[in-house]
Motif scaffolding. Structure first.
Motif, PDB file in Angstrom:
ATOM      1  N   LYS A 108       6.721   3.990   5.504  1.00 10.80           N
ATOM      2  CA  LYS A 108       6.988   4.272   6.915  1.00 10.80           C
ATOM      3  C   LYS A 108       6.954   2.998   7.764  1.00 10.80           C
ATOM      4  O   LYS A 108       7.757   2.831   8.677  1.00 10.80           O
ATOM      5  CB  LYS A 108       5.971   5.276   7.445  1.00 10.80           C
ATOM      6  N   GLU A 109       6.047   2.072   7.438  1.00 14.05           N
ATOM      7  CA  GLU A 109       5.919   0.840   8.224  1.00 14.05           C
ATOM      8  C   GLU A 109       6.523  -0.387   7.554  1.00 14.05           C
ATOM      9  O   GLU A 109       6.901  -1.330   8.244  1.00 14.05           O
ATOM     10  CB  GLU A 109       4.438   0.569   8.520  1.00 14.05           C
ATOM     11  N   GLN A 145       0.822  -1.219   0.000  1.00 14.35           N
ATOM     12  CA  GLN A 145       0.000   0.000   0.000  1.00 14.35           C
ATOM     13  C   GLN A 145       0.856   1.271   0.000  1.00 14.35           C
ATOM     14  O   GLN A 145       0.459   2.292   0.547  1.00 14.35           O
ATOM     15  CB  GLN A 145      -0.982  -0.007   1.169  1.00 14.35           C
ATOM     16  N   GLN A 146       2.050   1.187  -0.560  1.00 16.34           N
ATOM     17  CA  GLN A 146       3.011   2.301  -0.626  1.00 16.34           C
ATOM     18  C   GLN A 146       3.308   2.893   0.758  1.00 16.34           C
ATOM     19  O   GLN A 146       3.655   4.059   0.890  1.00 16.34           O
ATOM     20  CB  GLN A 146       2.513   3.384  -1.581  1.00 16.34           C
ATOM     21  N   ASN A 147       3.196   2.063   1.797  1.00 19.83           N
ATOM     22  CA  ASN A 147       3.415   2.494   3.180  1.00 19.83           C
ATOM     23  C   ASN A 147       4.879   2.274   3.559  1.00 19.83           C
ATOM     24  O   ASN A 147       5.221   1.337   4.281  1.00 19.83           O
ATOM     25  CB  ASN A 147       2.473   1.733   4.118  1.00 19.83           C
TER      26      ASN A 147
END
Length: 131
Positions: free
Chosen positions: A18-19, A14-16
């Motif tokens: 950061k996580e 999900q293009q996340n």
């Protein structure tokens, strides 16, 4: 263990970043990971900054989100497979020694045969070995 100067990945869940971003492949923390998004092709490309003699890899997947095969090639020549690894679908840290050491300043790991139905891969740890 070789120091990775830069890294790129095929996708991030999900293009996340950061996580689940690529930075977590090499942070040494057992609780963080790179998580790809779904797809038919997933890969990790790394640059070492100088020519190195790579003798193998250590990799830790999350069970259920592993690849059944890893093709190792140089970044610019993906069709020229230097070594193929066949990891287990487990949470264990797995080590693969290359039949012939690879001299290169960059490598690409191409994952295939996903154990996840959607083609996602989760990697908690990745190391490149040298002698």
């Amino acid at each position: 263990m070789l120091e990775v100067k830069s890294c790129s990945v095929s996708s991030v869940l999900q293009q996340n970043n950061k996580e689940y971003g690529k930075k977590f492949l090499f942070d040494g923390c057992p609780d963080t990971c790179w998580n790809s998004d779904q797809g038919t092709s997933q890969h990790i490309s790394v640059r070492f900054g100088e020519e190195c003699r790579v003798t193998g890899i250590r990799i830790q997947f999350q069970g259920g989100f592993a690849a059944q095969a890893i093709q190792v090639s140089r970044v610019g020549t993906p069709a020229d497979v230097l070594h193929t690894c066949y990891p287990d679908n487990s949470n264990s840290l797995q080590e693969f020694t290359f039949t012939n050491p690879v001299s290169s300043s960059d490598l690409k790991l191409l994952f295939s045969g996903f154990t996840d139905f959607y083609g996602r891969v989760i990697v908690y740890h990745l190391e490149f070995l040298e002698k």
